[in-house]
Design a protein around this motif. Structure first.
Motif, PDB file in Angstrom:
ATOM      1  N   ILE A 147      25.728  34.534  49.072  1.00  0.00           N
ATOM      2  CA  ILE A 147      25.097  33.371  50.230  1.00  0.00           C
ATOM      3  C   ILE A 147      23.720  32.847  50.244  1.00  0.00           C
ATOM      4  O   ILE A 147      24.089  31.707  50.143  1.00  0.00           O
ATOM      5  CB  ILE A 147      26.116  33.758  51.318  1.00  0.00           C
ATOM      6  N   ARG A 178      33.868  35.877  53.624  1.00  0.00           N
ATOM      7  CA  ARG A 178      32.971  35.304  53.446  1.00  0.00           C
ATOM      8  C   ARG A 178      32.924  33.667  54.676  1.00  0.00           C
ATOM      9  O   ARG A 178      31.866  33.609  55.367  1.00  0.00           O
ATOM     10  CB  ARG A 178      33.824  33.787  51.764  1.00  0.00           C
ATOM     11  N   GLU A 208      29.211  33.403  55.531  1.00  0.00           N
ATOM     12  CA  GLU A 208      28.331  32.429  55.452  1.00  0.00           C
ATOM     13  C   GLU A 208      27.753  31.438  57.019  1.00  0.00           C
ATOM     14  O   GLU A 208      26.790  31.458  57.368  1.00  0.00           O
ATOM     15  CB  GLU A 208      29.091  31.505  54.943  1.00  0.00           C
ATOM     16  N   ARG A 250      24.000  31.603  57.980  1.00  0.00           N
ATOM     17  CA  ARG A 250      23.199  29.963  58.175  1.00  0.00           C
ATOM     18  C   ARG A 250      22.579  30.350  59.716  1.00  0.00           C
ATOM     19  O   ARG A 250      20.768  29.674  59.600  1.00  0.00           O
ATOM     20  CB  ARG A 250      24.269  28.845  58.758  1.00  0.00           C
TER      21      ARG A 250
END
Length: 335
Positions: free
Chosen positions: A269, A313, A317, A321
């Motif tokens: 990611i 996921r 994520e 971020r």
């Protein structure tokens, strides 16, 4: 990291039903919990040792819950008259047993003393840990009736807090529910955790044209990872759950994920070239529990009407971020 107040909570009621005191509100889990409660219509009074950035809509009250003693907390509760107190304070990654004793045992004892003598009855939502249970063999899910024989100082100090809360409920001193959380992942995941440390290394060690070298301890275990947003929704449900009084409820994903898969997912990611190096005795300190963990969440469905919704996921994520935005250094709990 996106403002915690932006969390989406499916089916959360907009009750506009009062104030909630969130202890440890500037920590990783506390910030998420406060945001979810606010979205559900509650006013947030954030209590923590050190002031950190919180949404402008929250009120902040600085307090060291141990040093201040029960009297200061009694005064706060009687003045604010909250519908609930959420204890998201505590220590996960403390280097000393004394630090965990202070934050996970003594703090809970002080909190219960304050709630018992307060002239206002507020529901307590105590955030415990699945590490209060004995490690189970591969294929055996943890349930609320699993043996309570923690393998770590962290688990032992958290178990003391849970048992103290349940004793106080039995004597009629408090109205409380205990949520035992599995391994929480999301925006603001602390650097002290395995995935938090991997994210930090991806950010700190990447060299242009060369892969980052990510050093970790051997990745042989599987864990139950739960999304921070799902945890927050569970807290919202626990505040108003009529059947929650005196219950211990596990909050987890209900599945076991290989830790290596989670690390590989984070690296993927991130989009950053990296070489994973497993070196015994290096990398972040991990909880030395069983090599496999999965947690049954059927009681949460029955008692709270809650179930996990977000995927590995989703949580990874969110973690990346926030880390890439430079908001990765939050404490595990109260700061």
């Amino acid at each position: 990291m996106a403002e915690v107040g932006e969390l989406g909570l499916p089916n959360a009621a907009d009750r506009r039903s009062g104030r909630v005191v969130v202890l440890g509100a500037t920590g990783f889990v506390g910030r998420h919990v406060g945001g979810a409660l606010e979205q559900a219509g509650y006013e947030i009074l954030a209590v923590a040792r050190h002031p950190r950035k919180t949404p402008a809509s929250w009120r902040f009250h600085p307090m060291d819950l141990v040093d201040a003693g029960p009297g200061a907390l009694v005064e706060l509760i009687d003045r604010e008259r909250p519908v609930a107190v959420v204890n998201a304070a505590g220590e996960v990654w403390s280097r000393t047993v004394e630090g965990m004793h202070r934050s996970n045992r003594l703090l809970v004892d002080r909190l219960l003393s304050a709630l018992a003598v307060s002239g206002h009855r507020a529901r307590l939502v105590q955030l415990g840990s699945v590490h209060e249970y004995a490690p189970q063999p591969r294929g055996v899910w943890l349930t609320e009736s699993s043996p309570e024989e923690p393998a770590t100082d962290y688990g032992r100090t958290k178990l003391h807090g849970t048992r103290a809360v349940l004793r106080a409920v039995e004597t009629g001193a408090v109205d409380a529910v205990v949520l035992r959380l599995s391994n929480v992942i999301g925006a603001g995941t602390p650097r002290g955790s395995l995935l938090g440390q991997v994210a930090a290394q991806l950010l700190d060690r990447a060299v242009r044209g060369r892969p980052a070298q990510v050093r970790v301890s051997p990745l042989r275990s599987s864990r139950d990872f739960v999304d921070a947003q799902d945890v927050s929704w569970a807290v919202v449900a626990a505040v108003g759950a009529a059947d929650g009084r005196g219950r211990v409820v596990n909050i987890a994903s209900g599945a076991s994920q290989p830790v290596r898969d989670m690390v590989d997912l984070l690296i993927s990611i991130s989009g950053r070239p990296a070489r994973l190096v497993e070196l015994p005795g290096t990398g972040p300190r991990s909880l030395p529990d069983a090599d496999w963990m999965a947690v049954d969440v059927s009681a949460a469905r029955t008692v709270l009407g809650w179930e996990p919704r977000r995927t590995p996921r989703d949580m990874v994520e969110d973690l990346w971020r926030a880390a890439a935005a430079g908001q990765h250094d939050g404490p595990a709990a109260d700061g």
